[in-house]
Design an enzyme around this catalytic site. Structure first.
Site, PDB file in Angstrom:
ATOM      1  N   ARG A 221       0.800  -1.223   0.000  1.00  0.00           N
ATOM      2  CA  ARG A 221       0.000   0.000   0.000  1.00  0.00           C
ATOM      3  C   ARG A 221       0.835   1.277   0.000  1.00  0.00           C
ATOM      4  O   ARG A 221       0.307   2.367  -0.212  1.00  0.00           O
ATOM      5  CB  ARG A 221      -1.030  -0.040   1.138  1.00  0.00           C
ATOM      6  CG  ARG A 221      -2.157  -1.029   0.853  1.00  0.00           C
ATOM      7  CD  ARG A 221      -3.162  -1.095   1.972  1.00  0.00           C
ATOM      8  NE  ARG A 221      -2.586  -1.558   3.210  1.00  0.00           N
ATOM      9  CZ  ARG A 221      -2.408  -2.834   3.540  1.00  0.00           C
ATOM     10  NH1 ARG A 221      -2.810  -3.786   2.715  1.00  0.00           N
ATOM     11  NH2 ARG A 221      -1.850  -3.167   4.678  1.00  0.00           N
TER      12      ARG A 221
ATOM     13  N   GLU B 222       4.611  -9.518  15.399  1.00  0.00           N
ATOM     14  CA  GLU B 222       4.007 -10.012  16.642  1.00  0.00           C
ATOM     15  C   GLU B 222       4.226 -11.537  16.731  1.00  0.00           C
ATOM     16  O   GLU B 222       4.618 -12.050  17.765  1.00  0.00           O
ATOM     17  CB  GLU B 222       2.521  -9.681  16.619  1.00  0.00           C
ATOM     18  CG  GLU B 222       1.897  -9.701  17.986  1.00  0.00           C
ATOM     19  CD  GLU B 222       0.429  -9.349  17.908  1.00  0.00           C
ATOM     20  OE1 GLU B 222      -0.016  -8.865  16.852  1.00  0.00           O
ATOM     21  OE2 GLU B 222      -0.261  -9.589  18.910  1.00  0.00           O
TER      22      GLU B 222
HETATM   23  P1  AMP Z   1       4.056  -1.825  11.222  1.00  0.00           P
HETATM   24  O1  AMP Z   1       5.277  -2.506  10.720  1.00  0.00           O
HETATM   25  O2  AMP Z   1       3.471  -2.476  12.420  1.00  0.00           O
HETATM   26  O3  AMP Z   1       4.280  -0.331  11.430  1.00  0.00           O
HETATM   27  O4  AMP Z   1       2.928  -1.987  10.122  1.00  0.00           O
HETATM   28  C1  AMP Z   1       2.917  -1.187   9.030  1.00  0.00           C
HETATM   29  C2  AMP Z   1       2.449  -1.912   7.796  1.00  0.00           C
HETATM   30  O5  AMP Z   1       1.313  -2.745   8.023  1.00  0.00           O
HETATM   31  C3  AMP Z   1       2.042  -0.916   6.764  1.00  0.00           C
HETATM   32  O6  AMP Z   1       2.603  -1.314   5.540  1.00  0.00           O
HETATM   33  C4  AMP Z   1       0.533  -0.947   6.743  1.00  0.00           C
HETATM   34  O7  AMP Z   1       0.067  -0.982   5.418  1.00  0.00           O
HETATM   35  C5  AMP Z   1       0.132  -2.210   7.480  1.00  0.00           C
HETATM   36  N1  AMP Z   1      -0.790  -1.994   8.606  1.00  0.00           N
HETATM   37  C6  AMP Z   1      -0.518  -2.228   9.904  1.00  0.00           C
HETATM   38  N2  AMP Z   1      -1.576  -2.015  10.678  1.00  0.00           N
HETATM   39  C7  AMP Z   1      -2.567  -1.598   9.860  1.00  0.00           C
HETATM   40  C8  AMP Z   1      -3.930  -1.208  10.066  1.00  0.00           C
HETATM   41  N3  AMP Z   1      -4.495  -1.190  11.278  1.00  0.00           N
HETATM   42  N4  AMP Z   1      -4.638  -0.831   8.985  1.00  0.00           N
HETATM   43  C9  AMP Z   1      -4.089  -0.842   7.760  1.00  0.00           C
HETATM   44  N5  AMP Z   1      -2.815  -1.210   7.510  1.00  0.00           N
HETATM   45  C10 AMP Z   1      -2.062  -1.593   8.544  1.00  0.00           C
END
Ligand code: AMP
Length: 170
Positions: free
Chosen positions: A58, A95
């Site tokens: 995305r 996680e």
């Molecule tokens: P993180 O590594 O935990 O910061 O997760 C970021 C990635 O996961 C990004 O590429 C987002 O597209 C996706 N992502 C994580 N949580 C969400 C959420 N609640 N809604 C949409 N996309 C998410």
């Protein structure tokens, strides 16, 4: 324009307990798409940018638009096995388990100013891995830029030392 009205919450997607921020209503609306792209560019201000790095999947929606707006090139960071030429990779903790991201070894040249973009900053693990990839290639990160940030997950802590800019906060 209130962009929040173009982002919908999908409960328990992709798994139970997660509230997924779906930005497809924003993407399909011409005015909202234009507004979001301009507002993201405004976050960057007067910094020179050579490359915008966007992460699969995305991050690919807005990173090339931003690159065009900033007169910069676009470099994709992809999931394993998708890039055809020589790559470097970073594995990071999720996680449950781990994930790996890859970038072409010639994607960034030493000393280039790099803007990192993704749609959502959640725990920060993804963006942190991308920062590492860019720095291993000698890139200088000018900003990590997101459409929206889930403040309660404190992803900004993982990105300490980097400038973080998010259009929306939840
Ligand atoms: P993180 O590594 O935990 O910061 O997760 C970021 C990635 O996961 C990004 O590429 C987002 O597209 C996706 N992502 C994580 N949580 C969400 C959420 N609640 N809604 C949409 N996309 C998410």
């Amino acid at each position: 324009m209130d962009l929040n009205t173009y982002i919908r919450d999908i409960k328990d997607y992709p798994k139970e307990g997660i509230v997924f921020k779906d930005i497809t209503p924003l993407l399909k609306d011409a005015k909202a798409l234009h507004y979001a792209a301009s507002a993201l560019k405004e976050l960057v201000k007067d910094v020179k940018v050579d490359k915008v790095v966007g992460m699969e999947s995305r991050g690919f929606f807005f990173a090339p638009i931003l690159a065009r707006e900033l007169n910069a090139g676009f470099v994709p960071v992809r999931k394993p096995g998708k890039l055809p030429s020589r790559i470097i990779k970073e594995t990071y903790e999720l996680e449950y388990g781990t994930d790996t991201l890859e970038i072409h070894a010639d994607g960034i040249s030493k000393g280039e100013k790099v803007l990192i973009h993704d749609d959502v900053l959640a725990t920060g693990g993804t963006a942190e891995a991308v920062c590492k990839l860019v720095e291993r290639l000698g890139g200088e990160i000018v900003q990590c830029n997101f459409l929206l940030e889930l403040d309660f997950l404190k992803g900004n802590k993982k990105l300490k030392g980097y400038e973080i800019s998010s259009l929306l906060h939840y």
